[in-house]
Design a protein around this motif. Structure first.
Motif, mmCIF file in Angstrom:
data_model
loop_
_atom_site.group_PDB
_atom_site.id
_atom_site.type_symbol
_atom_site.label_atom_id
_atom_site.label_comp_id
_atom_site.label_asym_id
_atom_site.label_seq_id
_atom_site.Cartn_x
_atom_site.Cartn_y
_atom_site.Cartn_z
ATOM 1 N N ASP A 29 0.784 -1.244 -0.086
ATOM 2 C CA ASP A 29 -0.087 0.097 0.132
ATOM 3 C C ASP A 29 0.752 1.280 0.071
ATOM 4 O OD1 ASP A 29 -2.725 -0.267 -0.396
ATOM 5 O OD2 ASP A 29 -3.058 -0.871 1.764
ATOM 6 N N PHE A 30 1.956 1.377 0.434
ATOM 7 C CA PHE A 30 3.014 2.314 0.597
ATOM 8 C C PHE A 30 3.961 2.571 -0.833
ATOM 9 C CE2 PHE A 30 1.494 1.885 4.983
ATOM 10 C CZ PHE A 30 1.101 3.217 5.027
ATOM 11 N N LEU A 31 4.222 1.141 -1.104
ATOM 12 C CA LEU A 31 5.338 0.952 -2.126
ATOM 13 C C LEU A 31 4.895 0.757 -3.396
ATOM 14 C CD1 LEU A 31 7.206 -0.556 0.435
ATOM 15 C CD2 LEU A 31 8.635 0.864 -0.592
ATOM 16 N N GLY A 35 -1.973 1.946 -4.144
ATOM 17 C CA GLY A 35 -2.205 1.734 -2.746
ATOM 18 C C GLY A 35 -2.432 3.134 -2.005
ATOM 19 N N PHE A 36 -2.422 3.013 -0.584
ATOM 20 C CA PHE A 36 -2.744 4.475 0.147
ATOM 21 C C PHE A 36 -1.777 5.530 -0.143
ATOM 22 C CE2 PHE A 36 -2.348 6.740 4.288
ATOM 23 C CZ PHE A 36 -3.706 7.316 4.147
ATOM 24 N N GLY A 37 -0.404 5.196 -0.280
ATOM 25 C CA GLY A 37 0.438 6.252 -0.485
ATOM 26 C C GLY A 37 0.150 6.733 -1.969
ATOM 27 N N VAL A 158 9.331 2.733 6.081
ATOM 28 C CA VAL A 158 8.557 3.963 5.594
ATOM 29 C C VAL A 158 7.510 4.268 6.262
ATOM 30 C CG1 VAL A 158 9.341 3.210 3.364
ATOM 31 C CG2 VAL A 158 7.228 2.716 3.950
ATOM 32 N N THR A 159 7.212 5.837 6.094
ATOM 33 C CA THR A 159 7.915 6.799 5.647
ATOM 34 C C THR A 159 8.854 7.477 6.804
ATOM 35 O OG1 THR A 159 6.342 8.697 5.685
ATOM 36 C CG2 THR A 159 6.452 7.099 3.824
ATOM 37 N N THR A 160 9.775 7.939 6.497
ATOM 38 C CA THR A 160 10.684 8.597 7.375
ATOM 39 C C THR A 160 10.049 9.677 8.461
ATOM 40 O OG1 THR A 160 12.279 8.309 5.798
ATOM 41 C CG2 THR A 160 13.138 9.629 7.789
ATOM 42 N N VAL A 162 6.998 10.236 8.742
ATOM 43 C CA VAL A 162 5.564 9.914 9.488
ATOM 44 C C VAL A 162 5.750 8.605 10.273
ATOM 45 C CG1 VAL A 162 3.297 9.274 8.788
ATOM 46 C CG2 VAL A 162 4.626 10.826 7.473
ATOM 47 N N CYS A 163 5.466 7.389 9.699
ATOM 48 C CA CYS A 163 5.568 6.347 10.875
ATOM 49 C C CYS A 163 6.799 5.805 11.519
ATOM 50 C CB CYS A 163 5.088 4.976 10.149
ATOM 51 S SG CYS A 163 3.190 5.407 9.739
ATOM 52 N N VAL A 164 8.048 6.268 10.641
ATOM 53 C CA VAL A 164 9.165 5.972 11.418
ATOM 54 C C VAL A 164 9.514 7.016 12.500
ATOM 55 C CG1 VAL A 164 11.830 5.792 11.022
ATOM 56 C CG2 VAL A 164 10.472 4.842 9.249
HETATM 57 N N1 TIU Z 1 1.782 9.089 4.320
HETATM 58 C C1 TIU Z 1 2.801 8.836 4.664
HETATM 59 O O1 TIU Z 1 3.888 9.461 4.229
HETATM 60 N N2 TIU Z 1 2.868 7.562 5.619
HETATM 61 C C2 TIU Z 1 2.007 7.124 6.033
HETATM 62 O O2 TIU Z 1 0.635 7.370 5.980
HETATM 63 N N3 TIU Z 1 2.137 5.759 6.922
HETATM 64 C C3 TIU Z 1 3.568 5.424 7.110
HETATM 65 O O3 TIU Z 1 4.499 6.253 7.253
HETATM 66 N N4 TIU Z 1 3.654 4.243 7.418
#
Ligand code: TIU
Length: 221
Positions: A29-31, A35-37, A158-160, A162-164
């Motif tokens: 979903d992020f890569l 997906g969401f990203g 990921v992402t630096t 945000v979730c990291v």
């Molecule tokens: N949008 C974004 O940069 N990150 C997120 O929504 N989630 C995470 O960082 N995993």
């Protein structure tokens, strides 16, 4: 036996038996497109440079017998663990819970929610399903780490910014020492990647340490 990660702002001593690798949200979903990203308007290809360094650190950790955990951001099928504000944010046409090309966006059990094949967990590596950006919020991550006597966290994913970042800040406040692996993290915004890493190691390591994957792999060898 105490060993050392060559890191910034200064070298970080660690004991392998009290060290864990946590890989944050390396999910389709992020890569991957669709997906969401991508739905947030991002170029997901920007994150893919983190895959190789993540794999190098993961392989080194497995060889060294380091405790490995993976996280996934996402929600139950009824979205009962997702704040309505999170669904509404950004006014997305195809937002959280909506049907996308990889299944329902950020919903557990859907193809897009799962970890990319290159970094897929193996037996004995817990997967922490988290509803928030931080891996400690509303999960049993802290319990799992304390039960293993973990003190030091190697953080990739990921992402630096945000979730990291959220996870590192949560870990730091709980007394864990985090080393963030610079090339094994990624952002959709190159300037956030650079500044996000700077923020962690500034002020004498206000949130933790930063090191390249080569330094982590060398220290675990
Ligand atoms: N949008 C974004 O940069 N990150 C997120 O929504 N989630 C995470 O960082 N995993």
């Amino acid at each position: 036996m105490t060993q050392v990660f060559k890191a910034e702002p200064y070298d970080l001593p660690f004991e392998p038996e009290h060290t864990a690798l946590i890989i944050i949200d390396m999910q389709r979903d992020f890569l991957e497109p669709g997906g969401f990203g991508a739905m947030l308007g991002n170029d997901v290809s920007l994150l893919r440079s983190a895959i190789g360094p993540c794999k190098a650190v993961l392989d080194a950790a497995r060889r060294a017998g380091i405790f490995v955990l993976h996280t996934r951001e996402g929600h139950s099928t009824d979205l009962s663990d997702c704040p309505p504000t999170k669904v509404a944010r950004g006014g997305l046409k195809t937002g959280i819970g909506a049907q996308g090309p990889m299944g329902r966006i950020l919903v557990r059990g859907e193809p897009g929610h799962d970890i990319i094949p290159e970094l897929y967990p193996i037996a004995g590596e817990p997967i922490i399903d988290k509803p928030g950006k931080g891996a400690f919020y509303a999960t049993d991550l802290e319990l799992k780490l304390r039960n293993r006597g973990i003190k030091t966290l190697i953080v990739c994913g990921v992402t630096t910014e945000v979730c990291v970042h959220t996870t590192v800040r949560e870990a730091n406040d709980r007394g864990f020492e985090c080393v963030v692996v610079s090339d094994a993290t990624g952002s959709y915004f190159p300037e956030f990647q650079r500044i996000g890493l700077e923020q962690i190691k500034a002020q004498g390591g206000i949130f933790g340490w930063v090191a390249p994957s080569s330094a982590i792999v060398a220290a675990l060898a």
